[in-house]
Design a protein around this motif. Structure first.
Motif, PDB file in Angstrom:
ATOM      1  N   LYS A   1       3.019   0.428  -0.903  1.00 28.28           N
ATOM      2  CA  LYS A   1       2.242  -0.739  -1.292  1.00 28.28           C
ATOM      3  C   LYS A   1       2.786  -1.957  -0.550  1.00 28.28           C
TER       4      LYS A   1
ATOM      5  N   THR B   1       2.418  -5.324  -0.652  1.00 26.13           N
ATOM      6  CA  THR B   1       1.965  -6.503  -1.371  1.00 26.13           C
ATOM      7  C   THR B   1       3.155  -7.358  -1.788  1.00 26.13           C
TER       8      THR B   1
ATOM      9  N   GLU C   1       3.488  -8.481  -4.698  1.00 28.36           N
ATOM     10  CA  GLU C   1       3.857  -7.975  -6.021  1.00 28.36           C
ATOM     11  C   GLU C   1       4.847  -6.823  -5.901  1.00 28.36           C
ATOM     12  N   GLN C   2       4.650  -5.958  -4.894  1.00 28.26           N
ATOM     13  CA  GLN C   2       5.576  -4.842  -4.689  1.00 28.26           C
ATOM     14  C   GLN C   2       6.948  -5.340  -4.277  1.00 28.26           C
ATOM     15  N   LYS C   3       6.981  -6.361  -3.439  1.00 32.31           N
ATOM     16  CA  LYS C   3       8.257  -6.952  -3.036  1.00 32.31           C
ATOM     17  C   LYS C   3       8.989  -7.503  -4.253  1.00 32.31           C
TER      18      LYS C   3
ATOM     19  N   SER D   1       8.615  -6.652  -7.379  1.00 34.40           N
ATOM     20  CA  SER D   1       9.008  -5.546  -8.251  1.00 34.40           C
ATOM     21  C   SER D   1      10.278  -4.869  -7.748  1.00 34.40           C
TER      22      SER D   1
ATOM     23  N   VAL E   1       9.524  -5.532   2.195  1.00 36.77           N
ATOM     24  CA  VAL E   1       9.123  -4.373   1.379  1.00 36.77           C
ATOM     25  C   VAL E   1       9.750  -3.097   1.930  1.00 36.77           C
TER      26      VAL E   1
ATOM     27  N   SER F   1      12.576  -1.123  -0.123  1.00 35.22           N
ATOM     28  CA  SER F   1      12.259   0.270  -0.480  1.00 35.22           C
ATOM     29  C   SER F   1      13.395   1.194  -0.069  1.00 35.22           C
TER      30      SER F   1
END
Length: 354
Positions: free
Chosen positions: A81, A83, A85-87, A89, A323, A327
């Motif tokens: 993802k 986004t 928002e993913q970063k 999270s 990201v 990850s």
């Protein structure tokens, strides 16, 4: 005449002397590939490595019919993802992680890899992602014959308290005879005997008489996960003996109950499309194929390997690059946490602060 586009890449012969007089007659490593690897004593990760091959983002042709090989896959080979928002999270997950196992308050992760593979750059890039601006740390070693073990506490956003992650950079920089980190010293670091700031020297292995030697290391002194770092643009040009080295290391580290993963760095040097847009990393055929070759080099499944792009000449951070970096950190923490699960007292669970 053989078409240049179809000519098989053959790395030129090389001659390396990685001399190590501390460990001899190690058992032959188990290689996953069919290629026969010469079994030699442990060698260091230093030396003069061959130049990186040019990016292989190109087409192939066949006689009588021109056919373009699609280097972009129809579907990504891993889901990601991309986004903001993913970063956010991922940053929250990493910042809140706290291992709960007796005295262990932080997960200590050791980075191992050849000269120039991107270990120090990875540490700087991860901290840059949290800082919101690109920052570069000083290199751990600047001498061809000595280097220092240094721990880096990864801090949360805007200089918050340290996270539950400590990255250890201890590889040697230099070339020539008797340079680099030996197997003996690698295992001493993992077992927790080596104090922070210890200056390694190939002709002076870590001993019980070494200044600061930790005779009875606790769990907080030990390494809880090992990360092998491999340069994607040099996978085909690393010396053949390096595969034996990696696999000998993996066998001994596994015997200590420490899990291992790997980073495939400099993927942007390998794939021009990914260099332009890092979100294309899992759509790249050449990166996927190189990861398989890196797995053969390391003797591990590609499920343990993740690609990363480190910050180098950039002045500002990029959300998608962050990201990918975060990850990779999350991937590392999952395996570090397995160490604590394997060694935890009863009724003790890993803790994620809310």
């Amino acid at each position: 005449m053989q078409n240049e586009a179809t000519r098989k890449f053959e790395p030129p012969p090389s001659s390396f002397n990685f001399g190590c007089k501390f460990v001899q007659d190690l058992p032959a490593a188990k290689a996953d590939s069919k290629e026969t690897v010469e079994n030699k004593p442990f060698i260091s990760f230093s030396g003069t490595f061959l130049k990186s091959p040019k990016p292989r983002w190109r087409s192939k042709t066949t006689i009588g019919n021109t056919k373009k090989v699609q280097q972009k896959l129809e579907t990504p080979w891993r889901d990601m993802k991309w986004t903001e928002e993913q970063k956010t999270s991922l940053m929250e997950t990493i910042s809140s992680y706290r291992p709960r196992c007796g005295e262990g308050t932080q997960a200590r992760v050791l980075l191992l890899g050849p000269l120039g593979s991107g270990k120090s750059s990875f540490i700087s890039s991860v901290q840059s992602a949290f800082n919101g601006r690109v920052t570069n740390r000083a290199m751990v070693g600047s001498s061809s014959t000595s280097f220092t073990k240094k721990l880096f506490n990864i801090r949360g956003q805007k200089g918050e308290d340290p996270t539950g992650l400590v990255l250890c950079d201890a590889m040697g920089l230099g070339d020539g005879e008797m340079t680099g980190l030996t197997l003996h010293d690698v295992l001493s670091i993992i077992k927790g005997h080596v104090p922070e700031g210890h200056k390694f020297s190939p002709d002076q292995p870590v001993r019980s008489e070494t200044v600061g030697f930790v005779k009875r290391p606790s769990i907080k002194d030990k390494i809880h996960c090992v990360v092998f770092v491999v340069d994607a643009s040099k996978v085909l040009t690393y010396p053949k003996g390096l595969s034996t080295t990696f696999q000998q290391l993996r066998e001994h580290i596994s015997d200590l109950g420490v899990h291992q993963v790997a980073l495939l760095t400099h993927v942007d040097h390998l794939c021009t499309e990914t260099a332009k847009d890092v979100t294309k990393v899992y759509e790249s055929r050449v990166i996927k194929d190189t990861m398989a070759k890196a797995g053969a080099l390391l003797g591990m499944s590609t499920s343990y390997i993740v690609p990363v792009k480190n910050y180098s000449s950039e002045l500002d951070v990029d959300a998608n690059t962050d990201v990918l970096l975060l990850s990779a950190v999350d991937h590392i923490l999952q395996y570090a946490d397995l160490y604590f699960q394997d060694n935890k007292p009863q009724n003790i669970q890993p803790k994620f602060d809310l």
